[in-house]
Design a protein around this motif. Structure first.
Motif, PDB file in Angstrom:
ATOM      1  N   LEU A   1       0.851  -1.155  -0.118  1.00  0.00           N
ATOM      2  CA  LEU A   1       0.093  -0.081   0.123  1.00  0.00           C
ATOM      3  C   LEU A   1       0.906   1.236  -0.019  1.00  0.00           C
ATOM      4  CD1 LEU A   1      -2.399  -1.292   2.774  1.00  0.00           C
ATOM      5  CD2 LEU A   1      -2.860  -1.209   0.355  1.00  0.00           C
ATOM      6  N   LEU A   2       0.347   2.236  -0.274  1.00  0.00           N
ATOM      7  CA  LEU A   2       1.098   3.596  -0.379  1.00  0.00           C
ATOM      8  C   LEU A   2       1.886   3.796   1.332  1.00  0.00           C
ATOM      9  CD1 LEU A   2      -1.190   5.977  -2.290  1.00  0.00           C
ATOM     10  CD2 LEU A   2       0.844   5.131  -2.928  1.00  0.00           C
ATOM     11  N   LYS A   3       1.322   3.580   2.005  1.00  0.00           N
ATOM     12  CA  LYS A   3       1.649   3.659   3.519  1.00  0.00           C
ATOM     13  C   LYS A   3       3.073   2.948   3.452  1.00  0.00           C
ATOM     14  CE  LYS A   3      -0.865   0.215   5.912  1.00  0.00           C
ATOM     15  NZ  LYS A   3       0.368  -0.627   6.261  1.00  0.00           N
ATOM     16  N   ASP A   4       3.406   1.918   2.820  1.00  0.00           N
ATOM     17  CA  ASP A   4       4.480   1.233   2.967  1.00  0.00           C
ATOM     18  C   ASP A   4       5.589   1.578   2.274  1.00  0.00           C
ATOM     19  OD1 ASP A   4       2.758  -1.171   4.197  1.00  0.00           O
ATOM     20  OD2 ASP A   4       2.132  -1.757   2.430  1.00  0.00           O
TER      21      ASP A   4
ATOM     22  N   GLU B   1      -5.565   7.905   6.272  1.00  0.00           N
ATOM     23  CA  GLU B   1      -6.668   6.976   5.668  1.00  0.00           C
ATOM     24  C   GLU B   1      -6.640   6.945   4.126  1.00  0.00           C
ATOM     25  OE1 GLU B   1     -10.278   9.155   6.370  1.00  0.00           O
ATOM     26  OE2 GLU B   1      -9.811  11.068   5.721  1.00  0.00           O
ATOM     27  N   ASN B   2      -5.823   7.961   3.538  1.00  0.00           N
ATOM     28  CA  ASN B   2      -5.370   8.054   1.969  1.00  0.00           C
ATOM     29  C   ASN B   2      -4.620   7.061   1.744  1.00  0.00           C
ATOM     30  OD1 ASN B   2      -7.498   9.912   1.134  1.00  0.00           O
ATOM     31  ND2 ASN B   2      -6.303  11.413   2.389  1.00  0.00           N
ATOM     32  N   THR B   3      -3.589   6.816   2.439  1.00  0.00           N
ATOM     33  CA  THR B   3      -2.397   5.880   2.045  1.00  0.00           C
ATOM     34  C   THR B   3      -2.711   4.416   2.460  1.00  0.00           C
ATOM     35  OG1 THR B   3      -1.152   6.384   4.094  1.00  0.00           O
ATOM     36  CG2 THR B   3      -0.840   7.871   2.019  1.00  0.00           C
ATOM     37  N   SER B   4      -3.602   4.231   3.200  1.00  0.00           N
ATOM     38  CA  SER B   4      -3.983   2.686   3.839  1.00  0.00           C
ATOM     39  C   SER B   4      -4.804   1.907   3.226  1.00  0.00           C
ATOM     40  CB  SER B   4      -4.011   2.828   5.364  1.00  0.00           C
ATOM     41  OG  SER B   4      -5.196   3.399   5.620  1.00  0.00           O
ATOM     42  N   ILE B   5      -5.335   2.407   1.986  1.00  0.00           N
ATOM     43  CA  ILE B   5      -6.411   1.539   1.185  1.00  0.00           C
ATOM     44  C   ILE B   5      -5.804   1.479  -0.097  1.00  0.00           C
ATOM     45  CG2 ILE B   5      -8.275   2.511   2.581  1.00  0.00           C
ATOM     46  CD1 ILE B   5      -8.622   4.635   0.355  1.00  0.00           C
TER      47      ILE B   5
END
Length: 98
Positions: free
Chosen positions: A23-26, A34-38
């Motif tokens: 995911l982006l959060k990684d 909330e925008n980077t964990s989906i």
């Protein structure tokens, strides 16, 4: 990737195991928001008082309210640490891009 694979490619797209759950959060330096964990975000604008542009000389479609929503989402991604050069916004309508 799961959604386009199922909707557009008869489930023939598969991600390599080394990235299938990324995911982006990684990404390094990106905050967990909330925008980077989906993996995918759809925004239904029905009932949101966003009106399609109606220009006589234009065949294409556009909607300034939808463009504002995209701008807000991209801003949130940049604030979370995503580099602007790594963000792409795709629209099938030339007027929407303008």
């Amino acid at each position: 990737m799961e959604w386009p694979s199922g909707q557009l490619y008869q489930d023939r797209l598969t991600a390599h195991k080394s990235v299938q759950n990324h995911l982006l959060k990684d990404l390094p330096g990106v905050k967990n928001t909330e925008n980077t964990s989906i993996p995918l975000l759809f925004i239904d604008t029905a009932g949101c008082d966003v009106v399609e542009l109606k220009l006589e000389d234009e065949v294409s479609k556009g909607n300034e309210g939808e463009a504002d929503i995209v701008t807000a989402h991209v801003t949130a991604l940049v604030e979370a640490g995503i580099r602007p050069d790594d963000i792409a916004v795709i629209s099938p309508y030339n007027l929407q891009v303008k």
